[in-house]
Design an enzyme around this catalytic site. Structure first.
Site, mmCIF file in Angstrom:
data_model
loop_
_atom_site.group_PDB
_atom_site.id
_atom_site.type_symbol
_atom_site.label_atom_id
_atom_site.label_comp_id
_atom_site.label_asym_id
_atom_site.label_seq_id
_atom_site.Cartn_x
_atom_site.Cartn_y
_atom_site.Cartn_z
ATOM 1 N N GLY A 180 -0.735 4.500 0.012
ATOM 2 C CA GLY A 180 -1.516 5.664 0.407
ATOM 3 C C GLY A 180 -0.717 6.439 1.441
ATOM 4 N N GLY B 158 0.831 -1.205 0.000
ATOM 5 C CA GLY B 158 0.000 0.000 0.000
ATOM 6 C C GLY B 158 0.861 1.249 0.000
ATOM 7 N N GLY C 8 1.034 3.926 3.910
ATOM 8 C CA GLY C 8 2.090 3.094 3.354
ATOM 9 C C GLY C 8 3.262 3.905 2.830
ATOM 10 N N ARG D 287 -15.563 8.049 13.015
ATOM 11 C CA ARG D 287 -14.372 8.880 12.832
ATOM 12 C C ARG D 287 -14.771 10.331 12.614
ATOM 13 N NH1 ARG D 287 -11.777 10.987 8.533
ATOM 14 N NH2 ARG D 287 -12.770 9.768 6.890
ATOM 15 N N ARG E 57 -20.376 13.128 11.817
ATOM 16 C CA ARG E 57 -20.986 12.559 10.613
ATOM 17 C C ARG E 57 -22.138 11.605 10.895
ATOM 18 N NH1 ARG E 57 -15.298 11.634 7.389
ATOM 19 N NH2 ARG E 57 -15.038 13.851 7.015
ATOM 20 N N SER F 60 -17.016 17.444 0.292
ATOM 21 C CA SER F 60 -16.276 17.504 1.558
ATOM 22 C C SER F 60 -17.058 18.094 2.725
ATOM 23 C CB SER F 60 -15.015 18.334 1.348
ATOM 24 O OG SER F 60 -14.444 18.643 2.587
#
Ligand SMILES: Cc1cc2nc3c(=O)[nH]c(=O)nc-3n(C[C@H](O)[C@H](O)[C@H](O)COP(=O)(O)OP(=O)(O)OC[C@H]3O[C@@H](n4cnc5c(N)ncnc54)[C@H](O)[C@@H]3O)c2cc1C
Ligand code: FES
Lengths: 635, 253
Positions: free
Chosen positions: A41, A39, A44, A433, A329, A283
């Site tokens: 991203g 990975g 990683g 989160r 959220r 966003s």
């Protein structure tokens, strides 16, 4: 009972103390160790670059043609850090507390505190790398607000924060590749984990151009393979985001924690039709200036600007006056679902308005354009409507996986030598989160945590000394080949996507924004049928030995089907509501999530039970020394 | 409400591998909802091919939001299609008409060898960045972020250049298949920032050398790159790159 290996001592001193107590690998010995990083991203790429800077040999793998294209590139809104530059009362402790509370008290205190501590270093480092964060005219960095916080602690680079942070980490990685200390393997899909004598010692991957299987061995394996939101088919994740690497590790003995904790993000462009391939996020930063509303009257078909304020329900501001549009959220998503379920959605459907009228009047178009220009442009391209003139239409969509492979405080899974970073692990976000915290966590894990903790393991355990001829490596290769043979042999009538879509709808209905025992049981009945259908009736065109995108997808969907089952089981077992996991049986008088701290204050970590056997749950109890477990309130 | 749909004919470049012979194949896409993206239209065509047991069209894509730079093809002669400032994944079928014939080809350039159908190898871009497209700071050594101020206009200019998604449309659009816009964007971003200053000279020389080495052509100011760029990266960056390069030749600099 599972041991999270949390260091002793007062919360605020644990990490500092632990860093000192861990064993070190001397500079002369580091080059003797090889670390495989899967990975590229934020997690990683940052880990691979930092480990290589320290002197370890690193091999890094990703699906895309270039590490720069990892899904992190798509993150828009920003990254949190407890810098308190605006002098508005932020601190490490406040970021820690907001994150624990935002996660509805289902994360480990010690991990979250460490995250808040290192958040400041991340901003320093990224600025030094040349990340062009937004600045004020003074030349100082600018901040904005995100959900679940009453301070402005979010750093951003227009609506492209993930892109800029990832390009910073990618640059660092390219620097190490140029130094010939990192070997880069793009277009590789990890299909199995090699475990020798209980220790992770390598991977099997498929070269996605030639189809050849490769075995790579190392002294530690780092999975930074992202989240599994695509299990729902429609999500905001990139098309290649998947669970395969994690699922293969799970089948080799790694525990998978809290799989049912998936985040549904409130502000996404609504579904437009049955051929849609993915959903697009707008966003959360937009909620700084956008106001969420629906018409008060059912069936009000007037154009939005023709509806006077008195006839609009600004339902977040009304219900949560303290946080208003910036509630977390899970809370915002459920509120939107509720008004739509009540028939108040726009045109009676699944959509609510996100309106910039007032912000445009207050700050002018130029300011709004500078803040969100690319998001407005993206919205217009997709929907064909101009959000400067008419409010955006939004609806919640699957976005992020809080669940993931279980790791201890050192980010090591229960399999020694296997580390899991970023969205792929379960560690820091509990049951929900907060916005702008995933980028923070991915970079914290990769730049500032793993480089310390991996040394402690390598110093203590030495080299793995596994060769490709050893049984564990040969077995993994053989199993992978057998599985691929089975997949390319499937010549049924249905496409991989059709089955994936069906799985997604089932999961969305029964294990989405709201869940209940009856629905989960129904899903648990249906999923094995889908699995059977897949392994009989799916059509995989082409062969293994070529560039074959159908085969790639088929392998991932097969794992998603298995994961979906575990998610439903986990959701059924967790007999409470918390954060994004909303069990309809457990709610407060005014429909908020009702936790059961007496019975459910734990991490549910699942162990693979073997072929045809039920998975086994292990519990890691969560203990809170520093915060008081309260009913979350954003009123 | 009946959705607006269109029916179109695709002429798609099919080629099994780098050595195989390529050809155009025709496909009819019927009743495509105008609200679909171009790639979703290709998904439908591919689903039809899969059902018929045929090999679907290979094309790259990942974010489908115009940011990862995976997607890209030449559509009716335009890299990423005819819509300005738009990646292929953000191109919507409402911009096409019923009965249109749409030609789809890969990004062609010597430095981008073909892999299959519309998929090409763009790893040359990674190697250009490896030559110096970064600031060499090691993790853990940075001073406080506010230790060095960056004037807002400079930060904005750096961000404009940093918006490059590395898709390769600039190369595909250029008659010389030059990678100047891509290379210049990174050089320009880093030379606008004080942090990038110490490595300025080494960076520009090394990146230009690598670009030439990869077999990209040189810039002869056609500016097709700017027209094709989905992120509207400006050719002014190429002027900046050239200026930076000249500086390395000045005595005493
Ligand atoms: C649209 C969107 C916007 C977002 N905005 C924000 C934001 O503003 N702020 C915020 O904090 N968070 C945001 N997030 C969340 C955040 O972007 C992600 O959680 C985070 O980037 C994940 O990073 P990662 O490094 O863990 O994994 P990823 O970036 O997902 O990287 C995964 C890597 O693993 C590789 N990989 C996966 N499987 C395999 C395999 N089997 N074999 C080999 N390689 C494999 C991939 O190729 C890739 O390189 C957003 C997410 C989305 C979807
Ligand atoms: S798919 Fe990512 S830019 Fe088009």
């Amino acid at each position: 009972m599972l041991d999270g290996k949390i260091p002793s001592g007062p919360l605020a001193e644990k990490w500092t103390r632990h860093k000192f107590e861990m064993k070190l690998v001397s500079p002369a010995n580091k080059p003797k160790f090889t670390v495989l990083v899967v990975g590229t991203g934020l997690a990683g790429a940052s880990a691979a670059a930092s480990l290589s800077e320290l002197g370890y040999k690193v091999k890094v793998f990703c699906l895309q043609d270039s590490p720069r294209r990892a899904h992190s590139i798509a993150a828009q809104g920003g990254i949190n850090a407890a810098k308190n530059y605006p002098n508005d009362g932020d601190s490490v402790h406040r970021l820690f507390y907001d994150t624990i509370k935002g996660g509805d008290f289902r994360a480990r205190e010690a991990n979250v505190h460490r995250l808040a501590e290192v958040s400041q270093n991340i901003i320093d480092h990224c600025v030094a790398q040349g990340v062009p964060f937004a600045r004020e005219y003074s030349g100082y960095l600018e901040n904005r607000s995100f959900g679940g916080a009453q301070v402005s602690r979010t750093f951003y680079a227009r609506g492209q924060t993930g892109q800029q942070l990832l390009l910073g980490a990618y640059g660092a990685l390219m620097k190490e590749v140029a130094r010939k200390n990192v070997d880069l393997y793009p277009r590789r899909e990890m299909l199995d984990l090699i475990v020798a004598e209980g220790r992770a010692a390598g991977i099997v991957c498929r070269n996605m151009i030639s189809g050849a299987l490769e075995t790579h061995l190392g002294d530690a394996v780092v999975l930074a393979t992202g989240g599994y939101g695509n299990v729902y088919f429609l999500s905001t994740n990139a098309m290649s985001s998947n669970v395969t690497a994690s699922w293969r590790a799970y089948k080799r003995g790694a525990l998978l924690a809290n799989p049912c904790f998936t985040q549904i993000h409130p502000t996404c462009i609504p579904v437009h039709g049955p051929h849609q391939s993915k959903l697009t996020l707008m966003s959360e930063s937009l909620r700084n200036d956008g106001r969420v509303w629906v018409p008060r009257k059912k069936g009000d078909s007037r154009a939005p600007h023709a509806i006077p304020d008195a006839e609009r329900a600004y339902f977040l501001e009304e219900r949560y006056p303290a946080f208003g549009n910036l509630v977390p959220r899970d809370v915002a998503s459920r509120a939107a679902k509720r008004v739509c379920d009540d028939g108040l959605g726009i045109a009676g459907g699944n959509a609510v308005y996100l309106d910039f009228r007032d912000a445009l009047a207050r700050c002018g178009r130029a300011v709004i354009e500078e803040r969100y220009g690319n998001l407005f442009q993206m919205y217009e391209q997709i929907v064909g409507a101009n959000p400067y003139e008419t409010p955006m239409m939004i609806f919640p969509a699957v976005h992020y996986a809080m669940g993931g492979l279980w790791v201890d405080y050192n980010l090591m899974s229960n399999l020694p030598g296997l580390y899991v970073l970023g969205e792929a692990n379960f560690s820091d976000h509990g049951a929900n989160r907060l916005g702008a915290s995933a980028l923070m966590q991915g970079l914290a894990d990769g730049y500032f945590i793993l480089p310390y903790t991996i040394g402690d393991f390598l110093a203590g355990s030495g080299k793995a000394n596994v060769t490709p001829e050893d049984a564990p490596a040969r077995d993994a290769l053989r199993d992978t080949q057998a599985r691929l043979d089975r997949l390319v042999g499937l010549r049924g009538k249905r496409t991989v996507d059709e089955l994936h879509r069906e799985l997604g709808l089932l999961l969305w209905e029964h294990c989405g924004m709201a869940r209940n025992a009856a629905g989960l049981r129904q899903a648990l009945q249906r999923i094995p049928e889908l699995r059977e259908e897949f392994w009989i009736n799916v059509n995989v065109t082409g062969s293994q030995g070529t560039f074959n995108q159908v085969l790639e997808r088929a392998g991932r969907v097969a794992d998603f089907i298995d994961l979906a089952e575990l998610m439903c089981l986990d959701a059924l077992e967790r007999n409470e509501s918390c954060g994004a996991h909303f069990r309809e049986e457990h709610q407060t008088g005014d429909n908020e999530a009702l936790r059961d701290d007496e019975h459910c204050c734990h991490v549910a970590a699942w162990a693979y039970g073997g072929p045809g056997e039920a998975p086994v749950m292990e519990k890691e109890p969560l203990t809170f020394e520093s915060v008081h477990l309260a009913q979350r309130s954003y009123k | 409400m009946a959705e607006k749909t269109i029916s179109i004919t695709l002429r798609v470049w099919r080629q099994d591998g780098p050595q195989a012979e390529g050809r155009f194949a025709s496909y009819h896409a019927k009743d495509i909802p105008a609200d679909l993206s171009f790639l979703e239209m290709l998904d439908i065509v591919n689903a039809g091919l899969e059902k018929a047991g045929a090999d679907p069209i290979a094309f790259e894509h990942d974010c489908r939001e115009g940011i990862c730079g995976s997607c890209g093809a030449v559509v009716n002669g335009h890299a990423h299609g005819p819509q300005r400032a738009t990646t292929l994944c953000q191109l919507y079928m409402r911009h096409f008409n019923d009965g249109d014939v749409i030609t789809i080809e890969p990004f062609r350039a010597k430095a981008f060898p073909l892999i299959k159908d519309l998929v090409v190898d763009r790893s040359a871009f990674d190697r250009i960045i490896q030559a110096g497209g970064y600031i060499s700071v090691k993790t853990g050594t940075a001073p406080d972020a506010h230790a060095q101020l960056v004037p807002k206009p400079k930060a904005e200019q750096a961000m404009d250049a940093a918006a490059c998604i590395g898709c390769g449309a600039c190369v595909a659009a250029c008659p010389n298949a030059s990678a100047s816009l891509f290379t210049a964007a990174k050089i320009s971003q880093l030379c606008k920032l004080p942090q990038g200053d110490p490595e300025r000279k080494r960076r520009v020389s090394a990146m230009i050398r690598q670009m030439d080495h990869e077999g990209f052509g040189s810039c002869s100011k056609h500016y097709e790159c700017q027209a094709a760029c989905p992120k509207e990266i400006k050719v002014a960056n190429i002027a900046t790159m050239n200026r930076e390069f000249l500086r390395t030749l000045l005595p005493g600099e």
